[in-house]
Design an enzyme around this catalytic site. Structure first.
Site, PDB file in Angstrom:
ATOM      1  N   CYS A  91      -6.595   0.930   3.118  1.00 35.80           N
ATOM      2  CA  CYS A  91      -7.414   2.128   3.281  1.00 35.80           C
ATOM      3  C   CYS A  91      -7.306   3.047   2.076  1.00 35.80           C
ATOM      4  O   CYS A  91      -8.186   3.871   1.846  1.00 35.80           O
ATOM      5  CB  CYS A  91      -6.985   2.857   4.551  1.00 35.80           C
ATOM      6  N   GLU A 110       0.861  -1.179   0.000  1.00 34.80           N
ATOM      7  CA  GLU A 110       0.000   0.000   0.000  1.00 34.80           C
ATOM      8  C   GLU A 110       0.895   1.224   0.000  1.00 34.80           C
ATOM      9  O   GLU A 110       1.956   1.244   0.628  1.00 34.80           O
ATOM     10  CB  GLU A 110      -0.920   0.016   1.224  1.00 34.80           C
ATOM     11  N   ASN A 132     -12.450  -3.204   1.601  1.00 31.30           N
ATOM     12  CA  ASN A 132     -11.401  -3.298   2.603  1.00 31.30           C
ATOM     13  C   ASN A 132     -11.873  -2.672   3.908  1.00 31.30           C
ATOM     14  O   ASN A 132     -12.126  -1.464   3.967  1.00 31.30           O
ATOM     15  CB  ASN A 132     -10.147  -2.554   2.114  1.00 31.30           C
ATOM     16  N   GLU A 133     -12.062  -3.483   4.936  1.00 26.64           N
ATOM     17  CA  GLU A 133     -12.336  -3.008   6.297  1.00 26.64           C
ATOM     18  C   GLU A 133     -13.538  -2.071   6.383  1.00 26.64           C
ATOM     19  O   GLU A 133     -13.531  -1.091   7.135  1.00 26.64           O
ATOM     20  CB  GLU A 133     -11.109  -2.319   6.889  1.00 26.64           C
TER      21      GLU A 133
END
Length: 827
Positions: free
Chosen positions: A247, A58, A379-380
């Site tokens: 994120c 990332e 994602n999350e």
């Protein structure tokens, strides 16, 4: 340097350089073993996929620009602005001697590359690169390029900060009233990690995309990767590369606009922004607070994955935010466009050169398909209902056109809790291909949860452990991770992929830690976790040999330690602090009536604490974690009571207990996460794991009566006389862990033993009657559990040796605080 209260004490750490001295064969009759490992002589274990371990990249901690992406010029296209970060502008990283103005008008290079530099007359431009400057090495070549519009002479040179030349200049004769790319090569005459790129113009000209690349990129690729960092990743031999986040991708419908030009300055990550010629890729605000050039884009991710023999695993935004945000798109057209983008991505990766997106891939230099097999959606996400609705839309569209593609769902941002249970229930009922789990926890958690996946449904969705790490970069954290990884391998029929996270961190620009690989301008070094991950990833095997272990088990200790108070971007008043035995006997009391707080000391050295009007107040509203502590409680059963009032700010109260000198603590977090959630968190210094979470809000000006009732390892939390929640931190810590795998191609058994305690572990190993060679290759990582690898020294390294005394049943002493792999030839 201890991080867990249940450690065995009193045995010195073993020197890394003496593995034979600390891990000798032990005569079976000489000492009773502490542990016994028994391999089942008949059972057939799970096959271990090539994709078992991979990496997660990332663009966090400046991992791409200024990191893995080899471009040396910062802000090469003059696109930085305050949307990216406070203080940024079009000339960030540049100094100008002469007349030059960042301009955005119809003369721009293209619609995505909005800004350019309008230079008037003779002007000198100097770029400082990232951190201390550009890293150059004597005799190495560097490829310079610039897009220019106008007619003048342009000269480029490597220099020191004071202007001393570090290369002969390259001179370019720009001509014509159309944008054109000009190139040249600079050869460094000296080595420096603080060089500058100096560009001089003889007259007026428009400039854009001023670039400098080392010729020596990874595999010599143009627009390529920094060689040392790429090689460190390649040396792991990962089975997959997950990218580009994290994120970074799930900012959903986040947009902000340049109002004057009606142009998006910050938009959700979209793969189509990152492919094609680099000068046509739009720069963007990075989720982590800086600008990202997209020079490292989807084409480069796919190419790098192929170069290192790893499966590409892109993560697509589900248009539902996570990572502390709570938004979901209500724009149907936007959702449909992103679903189509997912289908177009598969065509870009796998489609023929005659297809729209396959043609673009071919034009970039890769006519052969990349062979994409797996994509993740989301994602999350913190909104499970909204995420699940969108996931089903993505999955349905992908499966309808590409039934061969594995589509990965997820289970939210933590290892437990309401979102986790909700999404797992949905995925099980739906029959999802795979579920992505994420968690960052203490070493204790990893040592207590080795059997986590033993109870998972063998017929349910498979697990992708996409992000995990123990909350520091010391050897003890890596030992806890290693112990946990033995459980991942033992459950290889359920856990199909796992990746430590994050992968890279620029030591001068850190948004998150711990991290696996650290770097500055010209150096890079692997953390202790890098060494452990590399050991596992280079010695996986292809099948599990079922085994069991018996022996010593450490027991949890009761929750004792100091009490504390803290705030998080909130001003608060605390009063009537008291600790009593269950029978009411007072162990500590402070009502602050004497006007002082003499018994309280700061833990974090943050905040503005004072006794005001007979109460203890913290008055800053822009400070995170202002913890103070008092009164170390040695008793196992006690009640901690106080009154708390929020006076201003974003959140609520943080009431700490069980604070240890090691930095370990618990705290009751009321009104956290912008006054939306409460939790019990277990912390190691600044890093915390959530034990219990629930919706919660704190009202400004209201006084709350708080009570924390501790009984050994069990804690009950009482708010205004009503039980708010409870937990029992009684999980058994298992510092000894093992797994045995087989490398059938090489005809070897691999015995993997983790001993995460301060004493050696004499261990009997029974290989289930298998005939084996008398010697084995031994690889050991060991040392002081508080040690870490840094820029100045990397003391934690694997040591390889040949050991003797191997037989179908043998006994060895595994060093304290160690990971040991034995590769044993079968006969």
């Amino acid at each position: 340097m201890r991080t867990i209260p249940y450690r065995l004490a009193g045995v010195a750490a073993v020197l890394v350089s003496l593995p034979l001295a600390v891990s000798p064969p032990v005569a079976a009759h000489a000492v009773e073993p502490d542990y016994t490992i028994t391999v089942d002589p008949a059972a057939t274990g799970a096959a271990i996929p090539r994709s078992m371990y991979g990496v997660f990249f990332e663009d966090i901690n400046y991992a791409a620009d200024g990191g893995l992406y080899a471009e040396l010029v910062r802000n090469r296209s003059f696109e930085f602005n305050t949307t990216d970060a406070s203080g940024y502008n079009g000339l960030t990283a540049w100094t100008v001697a002469g007349a030059a103005v960042v301009t955005n008008d119809a003369q721009r290079l293209n619609e995505r590359n909005r800004n350019y530099l309008a230079v008037t007359g003779a002007t000198t431009l100097t770029n400082a690169g990232y951190n201390t400057g550009l890293a150059v090495r004597r005799s190495d070549r560097y490829d310079f390029s610039v897009w220019a519009r106008g007619s003048t002479t342009i000269e480029a040179t490597l220099t020191t900060a004071d202007g001393t030349a570090l290369s002969a200049p390259v001179t370019i004769a720009a001509a014509g009233d159309a944008w054109k790319k000009y190139t040249g090569t600079l050869r460094a005459t000296a080595t420096s990690d603080a060089a500058r790129l100096t560009v001089r113009t003889a007259g007026s000209v428009l400039l854009d995309e001023v670039s400098l690349f080392p010729r020596d990129t990874y595999r010599g690729r143009a627009n390529g990767l920094r060689k040392d960092l790429a090689q460190k990743v390649a040396d792991l031999k990962p089975g997959f590369v997950r990218f580009p986040g994290g994120c970074l991708v799930n900012t959903g419908s986040m947009y902000s606009y340049d109002a004057a030009n009606n142009y998006p300055r910050a938009r959700s990550y979209q793969w189509k922004d990152t492919v094609g010629p680099v000068e046509t890729r739009a720069t963007n605000k990075n989720f982590w607070g800086y600008n990202q050039s997209y020079g490292l884009g989807y084409y480069e991710y796919f190419q790098f994955s192929e170069d290192i023999g790893a499966m590409p695993l892109p993560v697509l935004p589900a248009l539902v935010t996570g990572c502390g945000q709570n938004r979901a798109t209500v724009d149907e057209a936007l959702l449909q466009r992103h679903i189509q983008d997912a289908l177009d991505l598969i065509e870009y990766a796998n489609g023929p050169v005659t297809s729209t997106w396959g043609r673009l891939r071919a034009e970039s230099g890769h006519p052969k398909p990349f062979g994409l097999t797996t994509v993740a959606v989301g994602n999350e996400e913190n909104l499970p209902e909204e995420y699940w609705a969108n996931f089903l839309r993505f999955e349905s569209a992908i499966k309808a056109k590409h039934p061969e593609i594995t589509v990965v769902s997820n289970s939210g941002p933590d290892d437990q809790g309401g979102t986790f249970e909700n999404l797992w229930a949905k995925n099980r009922e739906h029959g999802s291909d795979m579920v992505d789990e994420h968690y960052y926890n203490s070493p204790a958690w990893f040592l207590q949860n080795n059997k986590r996946y033993d109870a998972y449904d063998r017929n349910g969705p498979k697990v992708f452990l996409g992000e995990y790490a123990s909350l520091d970069n010391k050897l003890y954290n890596s030992l806890a991770e290693a112990a946990y990884m033995t459980g991942l391998e033992r459950n290889a029929d359920v856990v199909k992929m796992a990746s430590y996270a994050p992968l890279l961190a620029n030591i001068d620009n850190v948004q998150w830690k711990p991290d696996m690989i650290w770097f500055d301008n010209d150096e890079s070094w692997g953390s202790t976790s890098y060494q452990v991950q590399k050991l596992f990833m280079n010695n996986v095997g292809d099948r599990v040999l079922p085994s069991s272990a018996t022996g010593n088990v450490l027991q949890p200790k009761p929750i004792t330690g100091a009490i504390g108070l803290s705030t998080w971007r909130t001003a608060a008043v605390y009063d009537d602090v008291k600790v009593t035995r269950p029978d009411g006997t007072v162990l500590y009391s402070d009502d602050f009536g004497d006007g002082n707080a003499d018994g309280w000391t700061s833990v974090t050295n943050r905040g503005n604490w004072a006794v005001t009007n007979g109460a203890y107040t913290q008055t800053t509203t822009d400070t995170e974690d202002t913890m103070v502590k008092a009164a170390t409680i040695g008793e196992t059963d006690y009640d901690y009571t106080l009154k708390a009032t929020k006076t201003a700010g974003a959140e609520g109260f943080l009431v700490a207990f069980g604070i240890q000198e090691t930095g370990q603590f618990y705290w009751w977090n009321l009104g956290g996460w912008n006054n939306t959630q409460g939790a019990i968190e277990k912390g190691i210094t600044s890093a915390k794991e959530q034990i219990l979470t629930k919706p919660d809000t704190v009202t400004t000006g209201k006084t709350y009566d708080l009570k924390i009732q501790v009984r050994g390892t069990k804690v009950t939390l009482i708010l205004d006389g009503v039980e708010w929640g409870s937990f029992d931190d009684n999980a058994v810590t298992e510092p000894f862990a093992q797994v045995v795998t087989e490398d059938t191609k090489r005809g070897e058994i691999i015995v993997k033993v983790v001993n995460a305690q301060d004493s050696p572990a004499v261990t009997k190993v029974d290989l289930g009657g298998r005939k084996v060679a008398r010697t084995a290759k031994q690889i050991v990582i060991t040392g002081d559990p508080g040690e870490q690898n840094t820029r100045s020294a990397e003391p934690i390294q694997p040591v390889t040796s040949t050991v003797h005394g191997i037989s179908p049943v043998f006994t060895r002493e595994f060093p304290a605080n160690s990971v040991t792999f034995l590769r044993i030839k079968t006969r």
